[in-house]
Design a protein around this motif. Structure first.
Motif, mmCIF file in Angstrom:
data_model
loop_
_atom_site.group_PDB
_atom_site.id
_atom_site.type_symbol
_atom_site.label_atom_id
_atom_site.label_comp_id
_atom_site.label_asym_id
_atom_site.label_seq_id
_atom_site.Cartn_x
_atom_site.Cartn_y
_atom_site.Cartn_z
ATOM 1 N N LYS A 39 -4.303 5.671 5.631
ATOM 2 C CA LYS A 39 -4.269 5.122 4.282
ATOM 3 C C LYS A 39 -3.553 3.772 4.297
ATOM 4 C CE LYS A 39 -2.598 6.296 -0.359
ATOM 5 N NZ LYS A 39 -1.930 7.328 -1.165
ATOM 6 N N TYR A 40 -4.134 2.806 3.584
ATOM 7 C CA TYR A 40 -3.597 1.452 3.488
ATOM 8 C C TYR A 40 -3.497 1.078 2.012
ATOM 9 C CZ TYR A 40 -4.847 1.107 8.426
ATOM 10 O OH TYR A 40 -4.955 1.313 9.776
ATOM 11 N N SER A 41 -2.327 0.630 1.589
ATOM 12 C CA SER A 41 -2.124 0.254 0.192
ATOM 13 C C SER A 41 -2.351 -1.242 0.009
ATOM 14 C CB SER A 41 -0.706 0.615 -0.237
ATOM 15 O OG SER A 41 -0.485 0.203 -1.565
ATOM 16 N N LEU A 42 -3.083 -1.597 -1.036
ATOM 17 C CA LEU A 42 -3.278 -2.998 -1.392
ATOM 18 C C LEU A 42 -2.421 -3.365 -2.596
ATOM 19 C CD1 LEU A 42 -7.144 -3.253 -0.985
ATOM 20 C CD2 LEU A 42 -5.383 -4.002 0.611
ATOM 21 N N GLN A 43 -2.348 -2.452 -3.559
ATOM 22 C CA GLN A 43 -1.529 -2.641 -4.763
ATOM 23 C C GLN A 43 -0.926 -1.300 -5.152
ATOM 24 O OE1 GLN A 43 -3.842 -4.463 -7.885
ATOM 25 N NE2 GLN A 43 -4.442 -6.176 -6.605
ATOM 26 N N ASN A 45 -0.288 2.362 -5.821
ATOM 27 C CA ASN A 45 -1.255 3.426 -6.100
ATOM 28 C C ASN A 45 -2.416 2.948 -6.956
ATOM 29 O OD1 ASN A 45 -0.048 5.502 -4.638
ATOM 30 N ND2 ASN A 45 1.351 5.981 -6.301
ATOM 31 N N TYR A 48 -5.958 1.245 -3.185
ATOM 32 C CA TYR A 48 -5.688 1.566 -1.781
ATOM 33 C C TYR A 48 -6.974 2.023 -1.125
ATOM 34 C CZ TYR A 48 -5.501 6.495 -3.280
ATOM 35 O OH TYR A 48 -5.795 7.732 -3.803
ATOM 36 N N TYR A 49 -6.947 2.123 0.198
ATOM 37 C CA TYR A 49 -8.131 2.614 0.904
ATOM 38 C C TYR A 49 -7.727 3.490 2.065
ATOM 39 C CZ TYR A 49 -7.485 -1.303 4.248
ATOM 40 O OH TYR A 49 -6.999 -2.189 5.180
ATOM 41 N N THR A 50 -8.669 4.326 2.477
ATOM 42 C CA THR A 50 -8.477 5.229 3.600
ATOM 43 C C THR A 50 -9.625 5.029 4.581
ATOM 44 O OG1 THR A 50 -7.418 6.839 2.134
ATOM 45 C CG2 THR A 50 -8.171 7.639 4.287
ATOM 46 N N PHE A 152 -12.342 3.249 -0.726
ATOM 47 C CA PHE A 152 -11.396 2.536 -1.572
ATOM 48 C C PHE A 152 -11.218 3.313 -2.863
ATOM 49 C CE2 PHE A 152 -12.420 -0.757 1.309
ATOM 50 C CZ PHE A 152 -11.392 -1.689 1.260
#
Length: 160
Positions: A39-43, A45, A48-50, A152
């Motif tokens: 999992k990667y967070s962009l903003q 919760n 985010y995307y996995t 996403f």
């Protein structure tokens, strides 16, 4: 539901909400082959995307799902994946629900249709879209295959 191909994005992007356009632009310029599963967070919760790898499954053994709080964008990187989808008509029997984890599961879905994704294709699924991802094709003897994809999650409030 919105279905598209990476190659068509530049001509289709003007029809997308600005926040989803921003996420899609980032998605399509990222080299996911350099990133590990997870999992990667962009903003936080909100966006985010996995990145995941999995084996496709027979639809008879897979529950359909829906999310009330997030828009899903599934982007296929490797393999072939079939996804079932239908607009929620309120007539489908819920078999499990967890609002804190933002999912509702269904066994059978009225009016479910299926589409097949190949690498470079994406599908945008809105909170009204029931979907059944990660399926094998529709042959009489479905053969499981290895796929790699990115999912996403975009909180619906940031696009309203």
């Amino acid at each position: 539901m919105l279905l598209g191909r990476k190659e068509r994005w530049m001509s289709d992007r003007s029809f997308m909400h600005p926040k989803l356009r921003e996420v899609m632009d980032m998605m399509l310029r990222t080299n996911f082959s350099e990133l590990q599963e997870g999992k990667y967070s962009l903003q936080g919760n909100d966006v985010y995307y996995t990145i995941m790898t999995l084996e496709t499954r027979d639809r008879k053994n897979t529950k359909a799902e829906k999310h009330e709080q997030y828009i899903d964008i599934h982007y296929l990187l490797e393999g072939t994946e079939t996804i079932g989808y239908a607009c929620d008509n309120g007539m489908n029997g819920v078999v499990e629900s967890n609002l804190d984890s933002d999912y509702v599961l269904y066994e059978n879905v009225q009016g479910e249709q299926f589409t097949t994704l190949t690498p470079g294709m994406y599908v945008v699924l809105y909170p009204s879209d029931i979907h059944r991802p990660g399926l094998t094709g529709s042959s009489a003897e479905p053969i499981s295959q290895h796929i790699r994809k990115v999912v996403f999650k975009v909180k619906k409030e940031i696009v309203q």
